[in-house]
Enzyme design. Structure first.
Site, mmCIF file in Angstrom:
data_model
loop_
_atom_site.group_PDB
_atom_site.id
_atom_site.type_symbol
_atom_site.label_atom_id
_atom_site.label_comp_id
_atom_site.label_asym_id
_atom_site.label_seq_id
_atom_site.Cartn_x
_atom_site.Cartn_y
_atom_site.Cartn_z
ATOM 1 N N ILE A 140 0.664 -1.282 0.275
ATOM 2 C CA ILE A 140 0.321 -0.183 -0.107
ATOM 3 C C ILE A 140 0.880 1.100 -0.203
ATOM 4 O O ILE A 140 0.241 2.223 -0.651
ATOM 5 C CB ILE A 140 -1.287 0.227 1.492
ATOM 6 N N SER B 214 -7.836 -0.209 10.864
ATOM 7 C CA SER B 214 -8.241 -1.275 9.439
ATOM 8 C C SER B 214 -8.941 -1.297 10.395
ATOM 9 O O SER B 214 -9.438 -1.253 12.025
ATOM 10 C CB SER B 214 -7.167 -2.701 10.498
ATOM 11 N N TYR C 229 -2.332 -7.397 17.258
ATOM 12 C CA TYR C 229 -3.046 -6.613 15.870
ATOM 13 C C TYR C 229 -4.150 -5.978 15.685
ATOM 14 O O TYR C 229 -3.742 -4.880 15.429
ATOM 15 C CB TYR C 229 -3.010 -7.261 14.249
ATOM 16 N N LYS D 25 -4.516 -1.500 15.862
ATOM 17 C CA LYS D 25 -5.528 -0.963 15.372
ATOM 18 C C LYS D 25 -6.222 -0.195 15.710
ATOM 19 O O LYS D 25 -6.938 0.900 14.929
ATOM 20 C CB LYS D 25 -5.770 -1.863 13.968
#
Length: 374
Positions: free
Chosen positions: A108, A230, A257, A261
């Site tokens: 990205i 996310s 994770y 986020k």
């Protein structure tokens, strides 16, 4: 006087009796017709059998093609309506602007850097690997025609590296218009700073980096900070006792994770509050489920299942970069500072990502962790 048998008993001789009688013309024709009819029926039966044998696979093939066509049609609908996502339509020129993108050498980040370079921005790729960073610089320069693309070394897993990057940048670059906190990892252990690697790279490193560059952003205002978060935040849980502690195992790393986020969105929310009145705005974005190197930590035994799914149902990095590009370039979104964007539109995150008290405490805890507060 002797008499011959032929004289006494007139009639056919024994030879004549035993000889086969001559066939009548009509009987011969009937036999020929009967034989011909049998041959035709046999040929017709064989033909029908062949047609049946030939038609069966054709029907099966037609059915298979029909099913495949329907599946491809459904996939196309799913891809263009759900997977691909929205495209940034902003035509904003960034000539004269300076952009820093963390993790800009791949995925990205690289596609975001390429788009902004095409808009004539001065783009700095803040990456850990010099070889990969310089290779990305070469690619982006070649594809964009913009030679103002540079590499600077940054390892978000080291707070010392973050400070060194900021010092180098502030010494060499007079302005900073857009900071894109893009880099991220999906798993890891402990680094020398002692924190959970996922939490440090995805949140703490960017927290410190933004703080160190904030005055330059204010001097270059109007300016922006874009934070790649996310939808995984939905499973995140902020526990201030265990937030920074290293973990092991697939599920534990996935939870770390998700929590990182969630921290990204809460951080954007509190940062917007602190930047109010400065003409510096910030945005958290969800890029979609994107097929990037973030998944490189997946165990080998899962590869045969994961890669076909990721190839079919995940976005490519170009599509995944669109919301980051939108929040970096779209005019008129300043009123949404601190908000969460999905597919180039504002969207409310889950309730735990809108808790201002938790956002404020996370800011204070993060300051202590990176040494900005006692």
């Amino acid at each position: 006087m002797q008499c011959e048998a032929s004289d006494l008993c007139p009639g056919p001789s024994l030879t004549q009796v035993l000889a086969p009688a001559p066939a009548r013309p009509g009987a011969q024709l009937g036999q020929v017709n009967l034989a011909a009819g049998g041959a035709c029926e046999l040929a017709a039966a064989k033909g029908n059998l062949l047609l049946t044998l030939f038609a069966a696979p054709q029907k099966a093939m037609a059915t298979v093609l029909l099913v495949l066509g329907l599946l491809l049609g459904l996939y196309a609908l799913l891809y263009y309506n759900c997977i691909k996502g929205a495209k940034c339509r902003a035509q904003t020129s960034l000539r004269g602007k300076t952009v820093v993108i963390t993790g800009g050498n791949t995925g990205i980040g690289k596609m975001t850097a390429l788009d902004l370079a095409r808009r004539r921005a001065r783009v700095i790729l803040a990456c850990r690997s010099r070889a990969r960073g310089e290779a990305a610089v070469y690619d982006i320069r070649r594809e964009s025609g913009n030679n103002e693309v540079l590499f600077m070394s940054l390892d978000l897993a080291s707070l010392d590296s973050v400070r060194a990057f900021a010092e180098t940048f502030l010494r060499s670059e007079p302005r900073l218009d857009i900071l894109i906190n893009n880099a991220g990892v999906g798993a890891g252990g402990r680094k020398k700073d002692g924190f959970n690697l996922v939490f440090q790279v995805n949140h703490l490193g960017h927290f410190l980096l933004t703080h160190l560059l904030l005055e330059r952003l204010k001097l270059s205002a109007p300016s922006r900070v874009v934070i790649v978060a996310s939808n995984a935040h939905r499973s995140g849980k902020i526990d201030f006792e265990t937030l920074h502690k290293p973990v092991e195992g697939i599920l534990q790393n996935f939870q770390a994770y998700c929590t990182s986020k969630l921290a990204n969105i809460l951080y954007a929310r509190e940062l917007a509050n602190k930047l109010e009145g400065t003409d510096v705005t910030c945005y958290a974005v969800h890029p979609g489920v994107v097929n990037t190197e973030l998944f490189r930590y997946i165990p080998i035994w899962l590869w045969p299942f994961f890669f076909p799914i990721s190839w079919l149902f995940f976005r490519d990095p170009t599509d995944g970069a669109q919301t980051s590009i939108y929040c970096a370039t779209q005019e008129g979104i300043e009123m949404f500072s601190g908000r969460y964007f999905v597919d180039c539109r504002v969207q409310d995150p889950r309730p735990q990502a809108r808790d201002d008290a938790v956002a404020k405490k996370l800011w204070e805890v993060s300051e202590r962790m990176v040494g900005l507060a006692a």
